[in-house]
Scaffold this active site. Structure first.
Site, PDB file in Angstrom:
ATOM      1  N   GLU A 103       0.839  -1.208   0.000  1.00 28.08           N
ATOM      2  CA  GLU A 103       0.000   0.000   0.000  1.00 28.08           C
ATOM      3  C   GLU A 103       0.868   1.250   0.000  1.00 28.08           C
ATOM      4  OE1 GLU A 103      -2.643   1.445  -0.389  1.00 28.08           O
ATOM      5  OE2 GLU A 103      -4.377   0.573   0.609  1.00 28.08           O
ATOM      6  N   ASP A 104       0.306   2.346  -0.471  1.00 29.43           N
ATOM      7  CA  ASP A 104       1.034   3.610  -0.372  1.00 29.43           C
ATOM      8  C   ASP A 104       0.893   4.227   1.016  1.00 29.43           C
ATOM      9  OD1 ASP A 104      -1.656   4.007  -0.890  1.00 29.43           O
ATOM     10  OD2 ASP A 104      -1.370   5.834  -2.037  1.00 29.43           O
ATOM     11  N   ASP A 107      -4.148   5.182   6.629  1.00 30.20           N
ATOM     12  CA  ASP A 107      -4.649   6.399   7.266  1.00 30.20           C
ATOM     13  C   ASP A 107      -5.584   5.977   8.407  1.00 30.20           C
ATOM     14  OD1 ASP A 107      -5.651   8.926   7.782  1.00 30.20           O
ATOM     15  OD2 ASP A 107      -6.164   9.417   5.735  1.00 30.20           O
ATOM     16  N   PHE A 156      -1.723  16.542   4.721  1.00 30.68           N
ATOM     17  CA  PHE A 156      -2.247  16.061   3.440  1.00 30.68           C
ATOM     18  C   PHE A 156      -1.090  15.984   2.453  1.00 30.68           C
ATOM     19  CE2 PHE A 156      -5.430  16.989  -0.215  1.00 30.68           C
ATOM     20  CZ  PHE A 156      -5.407  15.642  -0.561  1.00 30.68           C
ATOM     21  N   ARG A 169       0.508  11.776  -9.353  1.00 34.94           N
ATOM     22  CA  ARG A 169       0.966  10.506  -8.776  1.00 34.94           C
ATOM     23  C   ARG A 169       2.390  10.190  -9.220  1.00 34.94           C
ATOM     24  NH1 ARG A 169      -3.599   7.557  -6.767  1.00 34.94           N
ATOM     25  NH2 ARG A 169      -5.545   7.994  -7.845  1.00 34.94           N
TER      26      ARG A 169
HETATM   27  C1  PRP Z   1      -5.844   5.541  -0.181  1.00 36.80           C
HETATM   28  C2  PRP Z   1      -4.714   4.554   0.122  1.00 36.80           C
HETATM   29  C3  PRP Z   1      -5.401   3.500   0.917  1.00 36.80           C
HETATM   30  C4  PRP Z   1      -6.489   4.251   1.641  1.00 36.80           C
HETATM   31  C5  PRP Z   1      -6.050   4.506   3.041  1.00 36.80           C
HETATM   32  O1  PRP Z   1      -6.507   5.109  -1.323  1.00 36.80           O
HETATM   33  O2  PRP Z   1      -4.132   4.052  -1.043  1.00 36.80           O
HETATM   34  O3  PRP Z   1      -5.950   2.491   0.108  1.00 36.80           O
HETATM   35  O4  PRP Z   1      -6.682   5.500   0.960  1.00 36.80           O
HETATM   36  O5  PRP Z   1      -7.056   5.159   3.756  1.00 36.80           O
HETATM   37  P1  PRP Z   1      -7.689   4.565   5.079  1.00 36.80           P
HETATM   38  O6  PRP Z   1      -6.597   3.954   5.901  1.00 36.80           O
HETATM   39  O7  PRP Z   1      -8.281   5.798   5.731  1.00 36.80           O
HETATM   40  O8  PRP Z   1      -8.746   3.578   4.680  1.00 36.80           O
HETATM   41  P2  PRP Z   1      -7.579   5.994  -2.107  1.00 36.80           P
HETATM   42  O9  PRP Z   1      -8.948   5.583  -1.684  1.00 36.80           O
HETATM   43  O10 PRP Z   1      -7.213   7.442  -1.989  1.00 36.80           O
HETATM   44  O11 PRP Z   1      -7.430   5.479  -3.615  1.00 36.80           O
HETATM   45  P3  PRP Z   1      -6.186   5.566  -4.620  1.00 36.80           P
HETATM   46  O12 PRP Z   1      -5.092   4.719  -4.045  1.00 36.80           O
HETATM   47  O13 PRP Z   1      -6.746   4.987  -5.882  1.00 36.80           O
HETATM   48  O14 PRP Z   1      -5.792   7.015  -4.739  1.00 36.80           O
END
Ligand code: PRP
Length: 184
Positions: A103-104, A107, A156, A169
């Site tokens: 994962e990136d 949160d 952010f 990205r």
């Molecule tokens: C981001 C990230 C995780 C998630 C984390 O994805 O890649 O999957 O949010 O948030 P959380 O811990 O509060 O659940 P996002 O929904 O922004 O999609 P993306 O990776 O396609 O930008």
């Protein structure tokens, strides 16, 4: 002329060099931990893509990759609601395999809470999490994260897989968005 992303950048939080150095370290650690095991890297789209491809290049052990795309409702307020939808499922079963989620960012933890519960029901031999960024102070669900690139403050951020309205990205660093340019 300024690059388009410069308008939004308050500061670089993690520059390209330390970012790549840490990914190299993670690659070495994961290679040691999974030696002799049937490793599947499971990338969560879209944010995890850059991290996955760089991490792979630092693995010295055989491995496969697969992708999962999810969408959480409520992202317009930039916060997971815990309601997650699978948009693209894995190509193959994972029973008996050693799965490492890539994962990136973690949160609130809601996304990974849903994903890990879903994947555990498919009976992998093991299921672990590797995240580049960990925003631990925002956590609402307790998620055990096995590999963390960087612990970051509640700011952010964008770049290196993370988007700003789906853009930027591609940036090779993690930047902080200027205050006032986003609705918190
Ligand atoms: C981001 C990230 C995780 C998630 C984390 O994805 O890649 O999957 O949010 O948030 P959380 O811990 O509060 O659940 P996002 O929904 O922004 O999609 P993306 O990776 O396609 O930008």
């Amino acid at each position: 002329m300024n690059a388009p992303w410069e308008t939004y950048l308050a500061e670089k939080l993690i520059d390209e060099e330390p970012l790549q150095a840490r990914i190299k370290e993670l690659g070495a650690q994961i290679s040691a931990d999974y030696r002799g095991k049937d490793l599947l890297l499971l990338c969560i789209l879209k944010g995890g893509v850059l991290f996955l491809t760089d991490l792979m290049r630092h693995l010295s052990i055989p491995h496969e990759i697969d992708f999962l795309a999810v969408s959480s409702y409520g992202k317009e307020v930039r916060e997971s609601t815990g309601v997650v939808r699978i948009l693209k499922d894995l190509d193959d079963p994972i029973d008996g395999r050693h799965v490492l989620i890539v994962e990136d960012i973690v949160d609130t933890g809601h996304t990974l809470d849903y994903i890990t519960r879903n994947l555990r029901s498919r009976q992998p031999a093991s299921l672990k999490i590797c995240t580049l960024l960990d925003k631990a102070e925002r956590r609402q669900v307790d998620i055990p994260v096995d590999y963390v690139g960087f612990a970051i403050p509640d700011k952010f951020v964008f770049g290196y897989g993370l988007d700003l309205d789906e853009k930027f990205r591609h940036l090779p660093f993690i930047g902080v968005v200027k205050q006032g340019l986003v609705v918190e």
